[in-house]
Design an enzyme around this catalytic site. Structure first.
Site, short mmCIF file in Angstrom:
data_model
loop_
_atom_site.label_atom_id
_atom_site.label_comp_id
_atom_site.label_asym_id
_atom_site.label_seq_id
_atom_site.Cartn_x
_atom_site.Cartn_y
_atom_site.Cartn_z
N ASP A 231 0.81 -1.23 0.00
CA ASP A 231 0.00 0.00 0.00
C ASP A 231 0.84 1.27 0.00
O ASP A 231 0.42 2.31 0.52
CB ASP A 231 -0.95 0.01 1.21
N1 LIG Z 1 3.16 -5.98 -3.42
C1 LIG Z 1 1.89 -5.61 -3.12
N2 LIG Z 1 0.94 -6.54 -3.09
C2 LIG Z 1 -0.33 -6.17 -2.81
C3 LIG Z 1 -0.63 -4.82 -2.50
C4 LIG Z 1 0.42 -3.85 -2.58
O1 LIG Z 1 0.23 -2.65 -2.34
N3 LIG Z 1 1.67 -4.30 -2.89
N4 LIG Z 1 -1.91 -4.47 -2.11
C5 LIG Z 1 -2.70 -5.60 -1.68
C6 LIG Z 1 -4.12 -5.30 -1.37
N5 LIG Z 1 -4.30 -5.03 0.04
C7 LIG Z 1 -4.72 -3.83 0.37
O2 LIG Z 1 -5.08 -3.05 -0.49
C8 LIG Z 1 -3.98 -6.04 1.02
C9 LIG Z 1 -4.12 -7.34 0.71
C10 LIG Z 1 -3.78 -8.30 1.67
C11 LIG Z 1 -3.31 -7.96 2.90
C12 LIG Z 1 -2.94 -9.02 3.84
O3 LIG Z 1 -2.58 -8.76 4.94
N6 LIG Z 1 -2.98 -10.29 3.36
C13 LIG Z 1 -2.55 -11.42 4.16
C14 LIG Z 1 -3.33 -12.65 3.76
C15 LIG Z 1 -4.79 -12.40 3.80
C16 LIG Z 1 -5.58 -13.61 3.31
O4 LIG Z 1 -5.00 -14.65 3.05
O5 LIG Z 1 -6.78 -13.41 3.16
C17 LIG Z 1 -1.13 -11.76 3.76
O6 LIG Z 1 -0.83 -11.59 2.57
O7 LIG Z 1 -0.45 -12.27 4.64
C18 LIG Z 1 -3.18 -6.63 3.17
C19 LIG Z 1 -3.52 -5.65 2.24
C20 LIG Z 1 -2.66 -6.73 -2.66
N7 LIG Z 1 -1.31 -7.10 -2.82
#
Ligand SMILES: Nc1nc2c(c(=O)[nH]1)N[C@@H](CN(C=O)c1ccc(C(=O)N[C@@H](CCC(=O)O)C(=O)O)cc1)CN2
EC number: 3.5.1.10
Length: 287
Positions: A231
């Site tokens: 983000d």
């Molecule tokens: N490299 C990036 N990847 C992603 C971004 C980004 O800005 N840079 N944005 C996210 C979307 N997002 C918020 O907008 C977001 C998505 C997921 C998470 C999160 O904590 N995910 C957990 C797993 C959650 C699950 O399995 O349901 C994790 O990855 O450990 C926070 C913010 C999309 N990707």
């Protein structure tokens, strides 16, 4: 009734670099001397950095491919960076989604109505819930589950698909997995994400819960290019909506949906119309 003759293909150049006197005249004259017809031109100067930015769209008199290369060489000779697109070459878009559907379904409907000058070529999801609606729109659906242990393998499969489909843009319509730096370095195209808060406030997971706990009076949505830092990428578009003490988290989520849909759609359209120039961790948007 005369059928409107198909619009002639146009070239769109986005250029930026150290400002110098006469840049606008030089780019305009180059096009004029080749009987080109400038349709749109917009420019901006970052006074602090002394950087000049320009978007110029024109109908080329000659062959677009040759003119594209020649203009690129001319601008680079001026010490500028430039990217040039042809309006008749539609970017190929892949949609990434998890389970939450509002941005995804809204995007598909807008695409079907012709809102995006692009070819939507595939959908990739780490869940299966949205397969049927994807196939309803006649699009290929690729289910690639992502777990802590399988993330690297999953991302390799995603990158292979993006290469197979020759994807020019990935749109994350509430894709809830953090893409690794390796993925972003090898996927071969920009990635646009919609975050459900008014960044930089409430980055990360559960932004509406964070907003409700903080007692904010405005909630927002942010469309940005994804970078390895969650983000934190260059912001393309944002919007906000007023809230108050009477609103529950559920109310914030509902009110936020409309913001997320419109902000993502606008950001993607600007990108596809070659109106967004990234500079450092910021953007210049010639809308
Ligand atoms: N490299 C990036 N990847 C992603 C971004 C980004 O800005 N840079 N944005 C996210 C979307 N997002 C918020 O907008 C977001 C998505 C997921 C998470 C999160 O904590 N995910 C957990 C797993 C959650 C699950 O399995 O349901 C994790 O990855 O450990 C926070 C913010 C999309 N990707």
């Amino acid at each position: 009734m005369n059928a409107a003759s198909p619009a002639k293909p146009t070239l769109v150049a986005l250029l930026h670099g150290p400002d110098q006197p006469g840049l606008v005249a030089k780019t305009a004259n180059w096009i004029y001397e080749r009987d080109g017809n400038i349709l749109h031109a917009d420019q901006h100067r970052d006074d602090e950095a002394g950087i000049f930015f320009q978007r110029i769209e024109w109908e080329a008199a000659g062959a677009t491919e040759g003119e594209k290369e020649d203009f690129s060489s001319f601008v680079k000779a001026l010490g500028m960076k430039v990217s040039i697109a042809q309006s008749n070459v539609l970017p190929r878009v892949a949609l990434f989604v998890s389970k939450i559907e509002h941005c995804f379904v809204d995007f598909l409907a807008r695409w079907k109505m012709g809102d995006f000058p692009a070819e939507l070529v595939c959908v990739i999801s780490n869940h299966t819930e949205l397969r049927s609606i994807t196939e309803y729109y006649g699009l290929p659906f690729h289910h690639i589950p992502v777990g802590k242990e399988t993330k690297k393998e999953a991302e390799n499969s995603q990158v292979s698909l993006l290469r197979d489909y020759k994807v020019d843009l990935v749109v994350m319509a509430r894709y809830m997995q953090v893409l690794s730096a390796d993925f972003l370095a090898t996927c071969g195209c920009p990635v646009i994400n919609i975050h459900h808060s008014f960044l930089p406030a409430f980055a990360g997971a559960k932004p509406y819960h964070q907003a409700h706990s903080r007692g904010v009076k405005l909630i927002g949505a942010t469309a940005h290019y994804a970078t390895a830092v969650l983000d934190d990428g260059p912001i393309i578009q944002q919007d906000v909506s007023p809230v108050n003490h009477r609103h529950s988290v559920r109310d914030l989520v509902r009110r936020g949906r409309d913001l997320e849909k419109s902000v993502l759609a606008q950001a993607v359209r600007w990108h596809l119309e070659h109106r967004v120039l990234v500079y450092g961790n910021k953007t210049v948007v010639f809308d």
